[in-house]
Design a protein around this motif. Structure first.
Motif, short mmCIF file in Angstrom:
data_model
loop_
_atom_site.label_atom_id
_atom_site.label_comp_id
_atom_site.label_asym_id
_atom_site.label_seq_id
_atom_site.Cartn_x
_atom_site.Cartn_y
_atom_site.Cartn_z
N GLN A 76 0.80 -1.22 -0.10
CA GLN A 76 -0.08 -0.23 -0.12
C GLN A 76 0.79 1.41 0.05
O GLN A 76 0.52 2.31 -0.63
CB GLN A 76 -1.00 0.20 1.19
CG GLN A 76 -1.96 -1.02 1.06
CD GLN A 76 -2.96 -1.09 2.52
OE1 GLN A 76 -2.52 -0.61 3.46
NE2 GLN A 76 -3.84 -1.87 2.46
N SER A 125 2.35 1.39 -3.32
CA SER A 125 1.21 2.18 -4.09
C SER A 125 1.13 3.61 -4.06
O SER A 125 0.90 4.50 -4.82
CB SER A 125 0.00 1.48 -3.86
OG SER A 125 0.37 0.04 -4.23
N ARG A 126 0.99 3.91 -2.45
CA ARG A 126 0.66 5.13 -2.16
C ARG A 126 2.02 6.12 -2.70
O ARG A 126 1.85 7.18 -3.28
CB ARG A 126 0.58 5.24 -0.73
CG ARG A 126 0.25 6.79 -0.30
CD ARG A 126 -0.34 6.89 1.43
NE ARG A 126 0.82 6.30 2.18
CZ ARG A 126 0.76 5.32 2.81
NH1 ARG A 126 -0.32 4.38 2.67
NH2 ARG A 126 1.66 4.82 3.44
N LYS A 141 3.99 5.53 -5.14
CA LYS A 141 4.03 5.38 -6.54
C LYS A 141 2.87 6.63 -6.68
O LYS A 141 3.08 7.43 -7.76
CB LYS A 141 3.36 4.18 -7.14
CG LYS A 141 4.61 3.13 -7.10
CD LYS A 141 4.21 1.97 -7.54
CE LYS A 141 5.21 1.06 -7.67
NZ LYS A 141 4.75 -0.45 -8.28
N GLN A 142 1.61 6.43 -6.08
CA GLN A 142 0.48 7.43 -6.22
C GLN A 142 1.05 8.89 -6.32
O GLN A 142 0.84 9.77 -6.78
CB GLN A 142 -0.58 7.28 -5.83
CG GLN A 142 -1.25 5.75 -6.10
CD GLN A 142 -2.55 5.78 -5.24
OE1 GLN A 142 -2.98 6.39 -4.29
NE2 GLN A 142 -3.31 4.45 -5.52
N GLU A 143 1.69 9.02 -4.94
CA GLU A 143 2.45 10.35 -4.50
C GLU A 143 3.45 10.83 -5.31
O GLU A 143 3.33 11.96 -5.82
CB GLU A 143 2.90 10.29 -3.05
CG GLU A 143 1.80 10.12 -2.13
CD GLU A 143 2.42 9.95 -0.59
OE1 GLU A 143 3.80 9.74 -0.65
OE2 GLU A 143 1.61 9.76 0.20
N LYS A 144 4.31 9.73 -5.83
CA LYS A 144 5.19 10.33 -6.99
C LYS A 144 4.51 10.44 -8.21
O LYS A 144 4.90 11.69 -8.80
CB LYS A 144 6.07 8.78 -7.07
CG LYS A 144 6.98 9.32 -8.25
CD LYS A 144 8.23 8.12 -8.56
CE LYS A 144 9.10 8.57 -9.32
NZ LYS A 144 10.08 7.28 -9.54
N VAL A 145 3.42 9.84 -8.72
CA VAL A 145 2.74 10.17 -9.71
C VAL A 145 2.04 11.84 -9.53
O VAL A 145 2.42 12.65 -10.53
CB VAL A 145 1.78 9.20 -10.27
CG1 VAL A 145 0.70 9.71 -11.28
CG2 VAL A 145 2.29 7.90 -10.44
N GLN A 146 1.36 11.59 -8.33
CA GLN A 146 0.93 12.98 -7.95
C GLN A 146 1.91 14.12 -8.01
O GLN A 146 1.52 15.20 -8.53
CB GLN A 146 0.26 12.84 -6.68
CG GLN A 146 -1.25 12.01 -6.76
CD GLN A 146 -1.86 11.91 -5.52
OE1 GLN A 146 -1.32 12.27 -4.52
NE2 GLN A 146 -2.96 11.21 -5.36
#
Length: 964
Positions: free
Chosen positions: A807, A810-811, A813-818
């Motif tokens: 998680q 994923s987070r 990654k999401q934060e990185k994407v964000q």
């Protein structure tokens, strides 16, 4: 010193130590020892606590003595008397002990039977045929072969071990006699019969006897017959005669009760009125022992010789034990000799004795001594000088001759006089206060000259050496060497140092043995070398004595060297030249009877030696010492539990002595154990001493004691070894066989219990092992379950962590994407802002150019163009700085501008910039420098910003921006 006031007390009762006297034989005769009187020990009814009359004796081998008493059967072990069958109502008359069956056969009034085991009595009268049960007293019991003969006047009852048969005679019977393995019986009419099996056979060639027969013994080819009347007759099938006239005369009218042949072939004749006679048929020496000599009564009923050779006499009023084989005799009151003895000297005319009372003379063939008048007072040593005898005396010196005494010198006391070897015409006397000089005159008599000057100490012990010097040992003052002056009237005295002997005011006795000088001291025997005046230790006459105190050393006429020392008495028998063999002496028993004031040994007698005694003398004959006599054993007869009143071990009074060690077990509850012992020391004139040891409990033997028992308390479980010791009549130590004593531990400490404990412990350990195993297995299972659960939990945690990691990844990654998206947005926003600024800038330029076009001149146009170029440069620079600033600001403050723009959309870019600078908590001056405006312009901008933010009066703008 051991020689103290002498008395003998034996077996815890009062026994008088007395002696019998030699009557019909000359007391002293040439070629015969100076015989005295036999040691006798009397036992009264008060001692053995029974009846007065004692008729017969028996003995269990070499041990316990049995006596037929009119009230009971007595048993004696040398120390204690015991009674059995007491007051049965029937007088006991006869005894016989059978070693093959360990039975004591008893004949009594109308009763006979036997004792066995522990004094269990078995009567045999029930086995007597009814027709013969009316018998009276059983006067004799004889053992012949395997049969027992109970002899009565009504018949002879023969017991074969199962049944009883009866022998009788129509004339009736008198006494029966056992002679040399044969049995004889006399009828009421005087006929003599021999008992052959179950037959009475008349003795061939024997006419009826002259009277009632009292005794019968083998003699030559026939028999000596003794009658109650005192007559003595010798008979064979072909001869009858009276052989010993003197014996018959001595026995006449005495009423002979019993005759016994002793082991030395002498005859012991017990009489009713004249005591006991001892007669030697070979030498015809007759001795008589009577009340005057020490018997309790002259009524002697019967005699018996024990295994040691001692003679027991049953009397009308007591029992006498006569030590007829003793090498000792006592010479004293029996011959009217009074006082403590000092010296005895035998001559052809008789014997002279010096005592504390005076001088006595016993003529040859005389029974009584005679006091020599004028010799009252202590008399001392006797010496032969010039063929005449001289005796030292308290009042000077006496000449002894022809049975008389004549004083030849009146001086202070003289101990002894001796010839002067270096000057044969003179003699020297040792006195109370020095030395005296005597001269042998023309009549060969000693003539007193004068006291010798230069030495005034008592001179009881003095000797002359080869150089003519006189050596004197003063009992407590030391040793002196005296050198005589040429005129013999004085001496030069020189004390001889005895420091090397470590003697301090202790006795020194000087004596001559084998023509050498010896010193008997309190630390042993030493040899004196007169030539060198040295004193050296000697083993010649002391190797068997060690360093004991020695009180006397003397050499008799047969060269035996006698010594009296602290723990005993003995002599060295001269086997060959310079070869002596030590022999312990029976005199050990009388060591406390010897003269403890002036101990002295007299050697001038034909046989043996005389020792001074408290009363008279003790004559000792070394050759008569029985060197082959076997010592009696000491027996632990009983082990008794006092606390439980229980006998743990006992030995039958009729059993033989045990020859091997024994063992006894003791229960744990036995707190007090008592050991009883028996010693059978019948030859011991003294009260026998004992001592004990229990190995494993005692470290050493106990002190010597009179008691025949020893108690031990609270013995711990374990194995012990009990031994007892006794002093023999020679002073030797006799030790009993060891008795192994095993104290059993209580049950809880026993081997069985310990084995049980071990088994229980093993069982418990096994059970515990199994329990622990199951417990371990259970715990292991539980632990495995817990571990499984823990593993599951850990796995769950790991899974959860893994899930959280996934998680988080994923987070992230999401934060990185964000973040990247935001970065892109920021870049877009910056680009947009930059475009806006540029658009504004272009628009402003456009407006300026239009204004220039419409109003400007060239000069003004030139300035306007320069200003425009300058603004373009500034704008370009501001644009770069701002872009950089915005990039970092967004990194730190996140969505501040977004939120601000959302909340306050009316804010201009410059106001937004102002907000970001206020967010950085910059002051006015710093803001002015960054925005390239004046501080006033900053204040104006702040003011406008407050309004747009709609802040309350008094509300701080910077604080608001910081907290937003």
């Amino acid at each position: 010193m051991i020689f103290k006031n002498f008395h003998i007390s034996r077996w815890g009762t009062h026994l008088t130590f007395i002696f019998s006297f030699l009557l019909t034989v000359p007391f002293l005769s040439s070629g015969q020892p100076a015989k005295g009187i036999y040691p006798i020990q009397n036992f009264s009814p008060a001692d053995y606590k029974a009846g007065i009359q004692n008729i017969d004796f028996a003995q269990n081998r070499d041990m316990r003595m049995f006596v037929a008493n009119n009230l009971c059967v007595l048993s004696f072990n040398g120390k204690e008397w015991e009674r059995y069958n007491y007051k049965s109502g029937k007088k006991n008359r006869s005894l016989a002990f059978d070693e093959s069956s360990n039975r004591l056969y008893v004949g009594a009034q109308g009763e006979f039977g036997y004792f066995e085991q522990d004094w269990q009595y078995v009567s045999l009268t029930s086995a007597v045929p009814v027709a013969h049960q009316g018998f009276d007293e059983v006067w004799d019991v004889f053992l012949v072969g395997k049969k027992v003969y109970f002899c009565t006047f009504q018949g002879i009852y023969v017991y074969n071990g199962a049944t009883i048969e009866v022998l009788n005679h129509q004339d009736g019977l008198k006494r029966c006699f056992a002679v040399n393995g044969k049995l004889f019986a006399q009828t009421q009419h005087g006929a003599l019969f021999e008992i052959n099996g179950l037959q009475l056979s008349a003795v061939s060639g024997f006419s009826p006897l002259r009277g009632i027969l009292a005794g019968m013994v083998v003699h030559h080819q026939g028999y000596l017959l003794f009658y109650n009347s005192g007559e003595v007759e010798y008979r064979t099938p072909i001869e009858e005669r009276q052989p010993y006239t003197a014996l018959t005369q001595a026995l006449a009218g005495t009423y002979v009760n019993h005759v016994l042949m002793l082991s030395d072939r002498r005859l012991a004749i017990a009489t009713q009125t004249a005591g006991l006679f001892l007669f030697d048929p070979q030498t015809q020496v007759l001795e008589r022992i009577t009340v005057d000599a020490g018997l309790a009564t002259n009524a002697c009923l019967r005699s018996y010789q024990d295994y040691e050779g001692n003679l027991w006499v049953g009397m009308q009023n007591g029992i006498a034990l006569i030590h007829i084989n003793s090498p000792m005799r006592l010479i004293g009151k029996a011959i009217d000799l009074q006082g403590s003895g000092y010296e005895g000297f035998e001559t052809r005319e008789g014997t002279y004795f010096t005592t504390s009372s005076g001088i006595y003379f016993l003529g040859q063939g005389r029974e009584k001594s005679r006091f020599l008048k004028g010799t009252e007072g202590p008399a001392y040593g006797i010496e032969e000088i010039g063929g005449r005898l001289y005796a030292g005396h308290h009042r000077g010196l006496f000449l002894l001759e022809n049975g008389q005494a004549r004083q030849v010198a009146a001086t202070d006391g003289i101990w002894a006089v001796k010839p002067l070897q270096s000057n044969p015409n003179y003699a020297i006397g040792g006195g109370y206060f020095g030395l005296y000089l005597f001269k042998i005159n023309s009549q060969q008599l000693l003539e007193f000259i004068r006291p010798i000057e230069g030495f005034d100490l008592s001179s009881r012990f003095f000797e002359e050496d080869r150089q003519g010097r006189i050596w004197v040992s003063q009992y407590y003052k030391g040793l002196y060497r005296l050198s005589l002056s040429p005129d013999l009237q004085s001496v030069q005295s020189e004390p001889i140092a005895v420091d090397s002997l470590q003697l301090q005011n202790e006795q020194i006795v000087l004596a001559r043995v084998e023509d050498q000088l010896y010193l008997a001291t309190s630390i042993g025997l030493y040899r004196l070398d007169p030539e060198t005046s040295t004193i050296s230790n000697t083993r010649r006459f002391s190797e068997d004595i060690d360093q004991q105190p020695i009180y006397l050393i003397a050499q008799d006429q047969k060269n035996n060297v006698h010594l009296l020392y602290d723990n005993g008495v003995g002599f060295y028998d001269k086997v060959s030249q310079d070869n002596y063999q030590f022999q312990p002496s029976s005199l050990y028993q009388l060591r406390y009877h010897l003269n403890n004031d002036l101990l002295h040994a007299s050697v001038h007698i034909n046989q043996g030696i005389l020792f001074s005694a408290n009363e008279g003398f003790v004559h000792y004959t070394p050759e008569a010492e029985d060197r082959q006599r076997i010592q009696h054993p000491i027996i632990t007869k009983q082990v008794y539990s006092v606390s439980r009143d229980q006998e743990l071990r006992s030995i039958s009074p009729f059993a033989p002595a045990p020859v091997a060690s024994a063992e006894v077990g003791v229960d744990p509850g036995t707190k007090i154990i008592k050991f009883g012992i028996e010693a059978f020391q019948f030859s011991n004139l003294n009260d026998t001493k004992f001592r004990y040891i229990l190995k494993g409990f005692d470290e050493h033997y106990s002190p010597w004691t009179n008691t025949t028992s020893k108690e031990y308390t609270n013995l711990k479980p374990g194995t012990y070894e009990f031994r007892a010791q006794a002093r023999s009549y020679l002073g030797k130590t006799i030790t009993s066989q060891p008795l192994k004593v095993t104290v059993t531990p209580p049950f809880y400490l026993s081997t069985f219990a310990k084995t049980l404990y071990l088994l229980l412990a093993l069982t418990a350990l096994l059970a515990l092992f199994r329990f622990q195993k199951r417990r371990f297995q259970r715990k292991t299972h539980q632990l495995e379950q817990k571990q499984q659960m823990a593993l599951q939990k850990e796995q769950q945690k790991l899974n959860q962590i893994e899930e959280e990691k996934q998680q988080a990844l994923s987070r992230l990654k999401q934060e990185k994407v964000q973040s990247e998206l935001q970065h892109v947005n920021n870049l877009l926003a910056a680009s947009t802002m930059n475009l806006v600024v540029k658009n504004e800038f272009i628009d402003s330029i456009k407006q300026a150019l239009q204004d220039l076009k419409q109003n400007g001149k060239w000069a003004e146009a030139k300035q306007s163009l320069e200003r425009i170029v300058k603004e373009i440069d500034i704008n370009l620079k501001l644009q770069e700085d701002w872009e950089q600033f915005e990039y970092h600001f967004d990194k730190v403050h996140g969505d501040f501008l977004t939120r601000l723009q959302q909340a306050y959309p009316d804010l201009s870019p410059n106001e937004q910039k102002l907000c970001t600078l206020l967010r950085l908590n910059l002051n006015t001056k710093e803001i002015a420098n960054i925005l390239s405006i004046s501080q006033r312009g900053v204040e104006v901008a702040r003011y406008r910003l407050r309004k747009k933010l709609e802040l309350e009066k008094g509300q701080n703008l910077s604080k608001f921006i910081l907290e937003y």
